[in-house]
Design an enzyme around this catalytic site. Structure first.
Site, PDB file in Angstrom:
ATOM      1  N   THR A   1       0.101 -10.544  -8.890  1.00 13.79           N
ATOM      2  CA  THR A   1      -0.575 -11.478 -10.208  1.00 13.79           C
ATOM      3  C   THR A   1      -0.067 -12.973  -9.860  1.00 13.79           C
ATOM      4  OG1 THR A   1       0.074  -9.588 -11.847  1.00 13.79           O
ATOM      5  CG2 THR A   1      -0.036 -11.838 -12.672  1.00 13.79           C
TER       6      THR A   1
ATOM      7  N   PRO B   1       1.045  -1.139   0.303  1.00 15.83           N
ATOM      8  CA  PRO B   1      -0.033  -0.128   0.047  1.00 15.83           C
ATOM      9  C   PRO B   1       0.920   1.246   0.005  1.00 15.83           C
ATOM     10  CG  PRO B   1      -0.940  -1.579   1.798  1.00 15.83           C
ATOM     11  CD  PRO B   1       0.571  -2.228   1.019  1.00 15.83           C
ATOM     12  N   GLY B   2       2.127   1.149   0.646  1.00 18.95           N
ATOM     13  CA  GLY B   2       2.912   2.484   0.549  1.00 18.95           C
ATOM     14  C   GLY B   2       4.086   2.492  -0.238  1.00 18.95           C
ATOM     15  N   ALA B   3       4.244   1.291  -1.164  1.00 17.87           N
ATOM     16  CA  ALA B   3       5.495   1.406  -1.958  1.00 17.87           C
ATOM     17  C   ALA B   3       5.005   0.650  -3.303  1.00 17.87           C
ATOM     18  CB  ALA B   3       6.302   0.564  -1.147  1.00 17.87           C
ATOM     19  N   GLY B   4       4.949   1.393  -4.167  1.00 12.41           N
ATOM     20  CA  GLY B   4       4.751   1.005  -5.665  1.00 12.41           C
ATOM     21  C   GLY B   4       5.862   1.206  -6.459  1.00 12.41           C
TER      22      GLY B   4
ATOM     23  N   GLU C   1       5.824  -4.283 -13.231  1.00 13.85           N
ATOM     24  CA  GLU C   1       7.442  -4.468 -13.729  1.00 13.85           C
ATOM     25  C   GLU C   1       7.999  -3.012 -13.661  1.00 13.85           C
ATOM     26  OE1 GLU C   1       9.085  -7.607 -13.246  1.00 13.85           O
ATOM     27  OE2 GLU C   1       7.028  -7.881 -12.255  1.00 13.85           O
TER      28      GLU C   1
ATOM     29  N   ASP D   1      15.962  -7.504 -14.815  1.00 16.02           N
ATOM     30  CA  ASP D   1      16.682  -7.834 -15.930  1.00 16.02           C
ATOM     31  C   ASP D   1      16.122  -8.906 -16.832  1.00 16.02           C
ATOM     32  OD1 ASP D   1      18.273  -5.480 -15.097  1.00 16.02           O
ATOM     33  OD2 ASP D   1      19.977  -6.884 -14.386  1.00 16.02           O
TER      34      ASP D   1
END
Ligand SMILES: Cc1cc2nc3c(=O)[nH]c(=O)nc-3n(C[C@H](O)[C@H](O)[C@H](O)COP(=O)(O)OP(=O)(O)OC[C@H]3O[C@@H](n4cnc5c(N)ncnc54)[C@H](O)[C@@H]3O)c2cc1C
Length: 402
Positions: free
Chosen positions: A167, A137-140, A379, A253
């Site tokens: 996913t 919720p606090g880190a995208g 990603e 990568d």
């Protein structure tokens, strides 16, 4: 001279994936777009078939890429797992992105395991279907900011935190969870952990309803004093503050060229189908002759095809570099940024070119436009890819250019 044909030993794989896309995915594409959260049971048969093929080839596990052995040419050039996965996903996403993301044992977490695990772990987790849980919720975009913690207690890691937008998070066997060993030590303390479903303390608390890729489940997961064996930490527990984010970031990568491949696949589907529909109306693209003699529709399609080709070539280059052990972080971001943006533009423009039919649910064009959007988000978003490329080209650190 640049030789850009698909390697001979991978042509059969690409063709097989195309047949799956055409005969398995396309016929059920709309069904699972409408029945969001229903499990596409047709995929079980597909997974069993792939297991059988692997068993027949003497290999364990069921990754599409493992169906083919690496081919090393006389001059030492290798086309291996990265290239084969990209090519297979390109074809599968020509069929349906959501279904491709739902094939058992082909999760993004599997790519993380391939990228970061040591040889013993790779063997132990072979055949496991793994989702990947980074976002919170606090880190995208700012994945260095994650708050999920991992604390060593005897021979076990104890995980606490919340993950969102995972996913295949409810369908996979395991979830690769990013957690920090020590928030005070910044990004280098972030490690990835394999958490099998069924482990007490890990719970799927929600499935999201989405604009696109509805055949794919997207889960929110909580971890409450969730205990996993010590050796389920991928790679090393050592915190090397000089190496920064290195370890876990290697995952991208491998995964970004794959997402680029997915974009190449769906964009080609839209381009081919639009040409087909236009041909039915007597409009045919003429590739020869003066550019100025072309109709607006022809010029538009040719321009889109050129953009599509650029995305495809960048994807091939990034995957090829990964297979040959050449650092490819910049190229991986370039491939994803270009291919995903182009796929968004092409799929939407094809809807416009085909007018009411393009917008109608009687056709798949509108679905491809919705489905393709995610490729420019997960990603790492378009903006984040451009930021990474700029940092690398300008030689700036993340603290200097944000
Ligand atoms: C369907 C779906 C599936 C997903 N699957 C997974 C998964 O399997 N595993 C997983 O971990 N995550 C997954 N995600 C999450 C996805 O990776 C994040 O949504 C993505 O990283 C963006 O994070 P955010 O949504 O918090 O947006 P934010 O980070 O809040 O960004 C919002 C906007 O601001 C822009 N922005 C942010 N920072 C900057 C900057 N410094 N400069 C310029 N622009 C900036 C972004 O590009 C974006 O446009 C999924 C998301 C969706 C929708």
């Amino acid at each position: 001279m640049i030789y850009l044909e698909v390697p001979k030993h991978l042509r059969q794989l690409a063709n097989q994936a195309h047949q799956v896309a055409k005969h398995v995915f396309r016929p059920i594409s709309r069904k699972y777009d409408r029945a969001e959260h229903d499990y596409p049971k047709e995929l079980d048969l597909l997974a069993a078939l792939m297991d059988g093929l692997n068993a027949g080839s003497g290999q364990k596990g069921a990754r599409i890429d493992s169906l083919q052995r690496d081919e090393v040419s006389n001059d030492g050039v290798r086309n291996g797992a990265n290239m084969s996965t990209c090519l297979a996903l390109t074809e599968l996403c020509w069929g349906d992105i959501g279904l491709a993301l739902s094939i058992p044992r082909q999760g993004l977490g599997n790519a993380a395991i391939t990228a970061v695990a040591d040889p013993e772990q790779r063997k132990r987790f072979e055949g496991v279907w793994a989702a990947m849980a980074i976002t919170e919720p606090g880190a995208g975009s700012d994945s260095a900011n994650i708050r999920t913690t991992a604390r060593l207690d005897g021979d076990e890691w104890v995980l606490n935190g919340e993950k969102i937008y995972v996913t295949a998070g409810s369908r996979a066997d395991s979830v690769v969870v990013w957690a920090t060993l020590d928030r005070n030590l910044g990004r280098s303390a972030i490690k990835s952990f394999v958490v099998p479903h069924g482990t007490p303390g890990m719970e799927v608390v929600r499935l999201d309803k989405k604009m696109g890729i509805r055949a794919s489940d997207t889960a929110s997961i909580t971890l409450t004093d969730c205990r996993i064996p010590k050796d389920n930490l991928l790679g090393t527990a050592e915190i090397d503050t000089k190496a920064g984010f290195g370890g876990v970031m290697q995952t991208f990568d491998n995964t970004r060229p794959i997402v680029a491949g997915m974009a190449v696949g769906v964009a080609r589907a839209a381009l081919e189908h639009t040409q087909e529909l236009l041909r039915g109306e007597g409009i045919k693209v003429r590739y020869t002759g003066s550019f100025f003699s072309k109709t607006a529709a022809e010029a538009e399609l040719i321009r889109m095809e050129a953009d599509w080709e650029a995305g495809r070539l960048l994807m091939l280059k990034a995957a090829w570099m990964a297979d040959n052990g050449i650092p490819n972080s910049t190229e991986a971001s370039m491939s994803k940024a270009k291919a995903a943006r182009v796929a968004n533009q092409i799929t939407l423009r094809c809807v416009e070119l085909c007018g009411t039919l393009g917008y109608s649910e009687a056709d798949l064009l509108e679905k491809w436009a919705r489905d393709s959007k995610i490729l420019d988000i997960f990603e790492g978003t378009q903006q984040i890819q451009l930021l990474i490329i700029a940092r690398r080209l300008l030689g700036k650190r993340s603290s200097e250019l944000r």
